[in-house]
Design a protein around this motif. Structure first.
Motif, PDB file in Angstrom:
ATOM      1  N   GLY A  63       6.365  13.865   8.413  1.00 61.85           N
ATOM      2  CA  GLY A  63       6.039  14.206   9.979  1.00 61.85           C
ATOM      3  C   GLY A  63       5.173  13.508  10.572  1.00 61.85           C
ATOM      4  N   LYS A  64       4.928  12.142  10.156  1.00 66.13           N
ATOM      5  CA  LYS A  64       4.361  11.458  11.090  1.00 66.13           C
ATOM      6  C   LYS A  64       5.113  10.469  11.893  1.00 66.13           C
ATOM      7  N   LEU A  65       4.634  10.291  13.100  1.00 62.81           N
ATOM      8  CA  LEU A  65       5.171   9.442  14.112  1.00 62.81           C
ATOM      9  C   LEU A  65       4.587   8.436  14.110  1.00 62.81           C
ATOM     10  N   VAL A  66       4.923   7.155  14.170  1.00 64.08           N
ATOM     11  CA  VAL A  66       4.079   5.912  14.018  1.00 64.08           C
ATOM     12  C   VAL A  66       5.167   4.628  14.493  1.00 64.08           C
ATOM     13  N   GLU A  67       4.813   3.752  15.102  1.00 64.71           N
ATOM     14  CA  GLU A  67       5.751   2.610  15.398  1.00 64.71           C
ATOM     15  C   GLU A  67       5.619   1.636  14.075  1.00 64.71           C
ATOM     16  N   TRP A  68       6.979   1.038  13.945  1.00 67.93           N
ATOM     17  CA  TRP A  68       7.021   0.236  12.782  1.00 67.93           C
ATOM     18  C   TRP A  68       7.073  -1.137  13.511  1.00 67.93           C
ATOM     19  N   HIS A  69       6.225  -2.200  12.951  1.00 65.42           N
ATOM     20  CA  HIS A  69       6.256  -3.486  13.261  1.00 65.42           C
ATOM     21  C   HIS A  69       6.732  -4.304  12.000  1.00 65.42           C
ATOM     22  N   LEU A  70       7.696  -5.066  12.090  1.00 66.75           N
ATOM     23  CA  LEU A  70       8.046  -6.061  11.147  1.00 66.75           C
ATOM     24  C   LEU A  70       7.260  -7.579  11.272  1.00 66.75           C
ATOM     25  N   ILE A  71       6.229  -7.877  10.435  1.00 68.93           N
ATOM     26  CA  ILE A  71       5.240  -8.799  10.733  1.00 68.93           C
ATOM     27  C   ILE A  71       5.633 -10.060   9.857  1.00 68.93           C
ATOM     28  N   GLY A  72       6.548  -9.749   8.880  1.00 70.73           N
ATOM     29  CA  GLY A  72       6.694 -10.921   7.922  1.00 70.73           C
ATOM     30  C   GLY A  72       7.809 -11.654   8.271  1.00 70.73           C
ATOM     31  N   HIS A  73       8.305 -12.790   7.660  1.00 73.31           N
ATOM     32  CA  HIS A  73       9.402 -13.797   7.967  1.00 73.31           C
ATOM     33  C   HIS A  73      10.629 -12.989   7.691  1.00 73.31           C
ATOM     34  N   LEU A  74      11.407 -12.902   8.721  1.00 69.93           N
ATOM     35  CA  LEU A  74      12.999 -12.276   8.600  1.00 69.93           C
ATOM     36  C   LEU A  74      13.970 -13.056   8.507  1.00 69.93           C
TER      37      LEU A  74
ATOM     38  N   HIS B  44       0.836  -0.965   0.022  1.00 71.86           N
ATOM     39  CA  HIS B  44      -0.131   0.142   0.128  1.00 71.86           C
ATOM     40  C   HIS B  44       0.858   1.152  -0.058  1.00 71.86           C
ATOM     41  N   SER B  45       0.417   2.146  -0.571  1.00 70.62           N
ATOM     42  CA  SER B  45       1.233   3.641  -0.764  1.00 70.62           C
ATOM     43  C   SER B  45       1.441   4.502   0.326  1.00 70.62           C
ATOM     44  N   VAL B  46       2.564   5.169   0.374  1.00 67.47           N
ATOM     45  CA  VAL B  46       2.741   5.938   1.661  1.00 67.47           C
ATOM     46  C   VAL B  46       1.562   7.082   1.511  1.00 67.47           C
ATOM     47  N   PRO B  47       1.122   7.543   0.425  1.00 64.73           N
ATOM     48  CA  PRO B  47      -0.208   8.348   0.860  1.00 64.73           C
ATOM     49  C   PRO B  47      -1.333   7.619   1.479  1.00 64.73           C
TER      50      PRO B  47
ATOM     51  N   ARG C 154      20.442  -6.821   9.679  1.00 69.09           N
ATOM     52  CA  ARG C 154      21.281  -5.426   9.872  1.00 69.09           C
ATOM     53  C   ARG C 154      20.403  -4.532   9.290  1.00 69.09           C
ATOM     54  N   GLN C 155      19.510  -4.720   8.341  1.00 68.47           N
ATOM     55  CA  GLN C 155      18.524  -3.629   7.728  1.00 68.47           C
ATOM     56  C   GLN C 155      17.303  -3.450   8.729  1.00 68.47           C
ATOM     57  N   ALA C 156      16.929  -4.604   9.342  1.00 69.01           N
ATOM     58  CA  ALA C 156      15.425  -4.442  10.194  1.00 69.01           C
ATOM     59  C   ALA C 156      15.667  -3.923  11.364  1.00 69.01           C
ATOM     60  N   VAL C 157      16.648  -4.120  12.069  1.00 71.99           N
ATOM     61  CA  VAL C 157      16.628  -3.634  13.627  1.00 71.99           C
ATOM     62  C   VAL C 157      16.827  -2.220  13.495  1.00 71.99           C
ATOM     63  N   PRO C 158      17.392  -1.422  13.057  1.00 76.95           N
ATOM     64  CA  PRO C 158      17.791  -0.004  13.107  1.00 76.95           C
ATOM     65  C   PRO C 158      16.103   0.728  12.925  1.00 76.95           C
ATOM     66  N   LEU C 159      15.300  -0.013  12.295  1.00 69.88           N
ATOM     67  CA  LEU C 159      13.925   0.329  11.992  1.00 69.88           C
ATOM     68  C   LEU C 159      12.769  -0.064  12.831  1.00 69.88           C
ATOM     69  N   ALA C 160      12.798  -1.250  13.026  1.00 68.21           N
ATOM     70  CA  ALA C 160      11.569  -1.947  13.794  1.00 68.21           C
ATOM     71  C   ALA C 160      11.639  -1.783  15.063  1.00 68.21           C
TER      72      ALA C 160
ATOM     73  N   LYS D 298       9.941   3.084   2.783  1.00 66.52           N
ATOM     74  CA  LYS D 298       8.778   3.857   3.209  1.00 66.52           C
ATOM     75  C   LYS D 298       9.037   4.613   4.686  1.00 66.52           C
ATOM     76  N   HIS D 299      10.015   4.192   5.257  1.00 61.61           N
ATOM     77  CA  HIS D 299      10.163   4.566   6.435  1.00 61.61           C
ATOM     78  C   HIS D 299      10.981   6.130   6.346  1.00 61.61           C
ATOM     79  N   PRO D 300      11.574   6.388   5.421  1.00 62.44           N
ATOM     80  CA  PRO D 300      11.955   7.819   5.480  1.00 62.44           C
ATOM     81  C   PRO D 300      10.838   8.839   4.925  1.00 62.44           C
ATOM     82  N   GLU D 301       9.768   8.154   3.925  1.00 64.16           N
ATOM     83  CA  GLU D 301       8.873   9.065   3.478  1.00 64.16           C
ATOM     84  C   GLU D 301       8.002   9.302   4.329  1.00 64.16           C
ATOM     85  N   ILE D 302       7.730   8.497   5.390  1.00 62.71           N
ATOM     86  CA  ILE D 302       6.731   8.702   6.501  1.00 62.71           C
ATOM     87  C   ILE D 302       7.338   9.776   7.154  1.00 62.71           C
TER      88      ILE D 302
END
Length: 223
Positions: A63-74, A28-31, A80-86, A55-59
């Protein structure tokens, strides 16, 4: 209905003071995400690390503050890419993966919150630790200094009648209670992540306090 109307409809069916609603934003899109956040969504769930990274930098730029959950298989090569963001990783299902997360979190000076994914229905097509191996794995993970185990997650089988899934949700709720009672180090057992668009109401009735809803909020995915 609009995204805001869909969110309002879902919230009317659960106690939003007791149940965290995670908007599943895969494909789904950033908008659309911005619209959902404006309508009260405080947590988004991504299945793929690459999509989260895009999507993280675009959100943030919006100016939107939101929790980021990684729900798919890791996969371990994506840790290394997931931990700084999730903020929360739902899909930990092996000691090997947990160790990799712990190493990366240590390098990031972070305590990574995770859930154990349990394959309650023992489906070959789904990831997750077997029901009987979940507590032994939790004990192993509790020894890792840069991980905080916060609960359990499952993906129930698809069913035309969600009522048939009650035993699956009930089993995980029972396991959740057993895990909490162990009072393990490096844990804060508070989240029971189960229930999606088709079955979230039954999941909540059986004890879920975190539901992952995509189609019910955004409509069908645009591939």
């Amino acid at each position: 209905m609009s995204i805001a109307q869909n969110i309002s409809e879902i919230k009317s069916k659960i106690d939003i003071n007791k149940v965290k609603l995670v908007a599943v934003t895969k494909n789904h899109s950033v908008p659309a995400m911005v619209e959902a956040i404006a309508a009260g969504i405080t947590a988004v769930g991504e299945n793929r690390v690459q999509e989260m990274m895009a999507k993280h930098p675009e959100i943030q730029a919006a100016g939107k503050l939101v929790e980021w959950h990684l729900i798919g298989h890791l996969q371990t090569n994506k840790v290394r890419q997931a931990v700084p963001l999730a903020d929360l990783i739902h899909s930990v299902d092996s000691e090997h993966l947990a160790v990799e997360i712990d190493k990366t979190a240590g390098k990031c000076n972070k305590r990574q919150d995770i859930l154990l994914q349990v394959n309650v229905a023992d489906e070959d097509s789904k990831f997750g630790v077997e029901l009987g191996q979940a507590l032994p794995l939790a004990k192993q993970i509790s020894q890792l200094a840069h991980i905080r185990l916060c609960g359990l997650m499952t993906i129930a089988p698809y069913a035309d009648d969600p009522e048939t899934l009650r035993p699956v949700f009930r089993e995980l709720h029972t396991l959740f209670g057993e895990l909490k009672a162990l009072n393990l180090a490096n844990t804060d057992i508070k989240w029971l992540s189960m229930g999606m668009t088709n079955d979230y109401q039954v999941a909540v009735e059986e004890g879920a306090n975190l539901v992952r809803i995509g189609t019910g909020i955004f409509g069908s995915r645009k591939y």
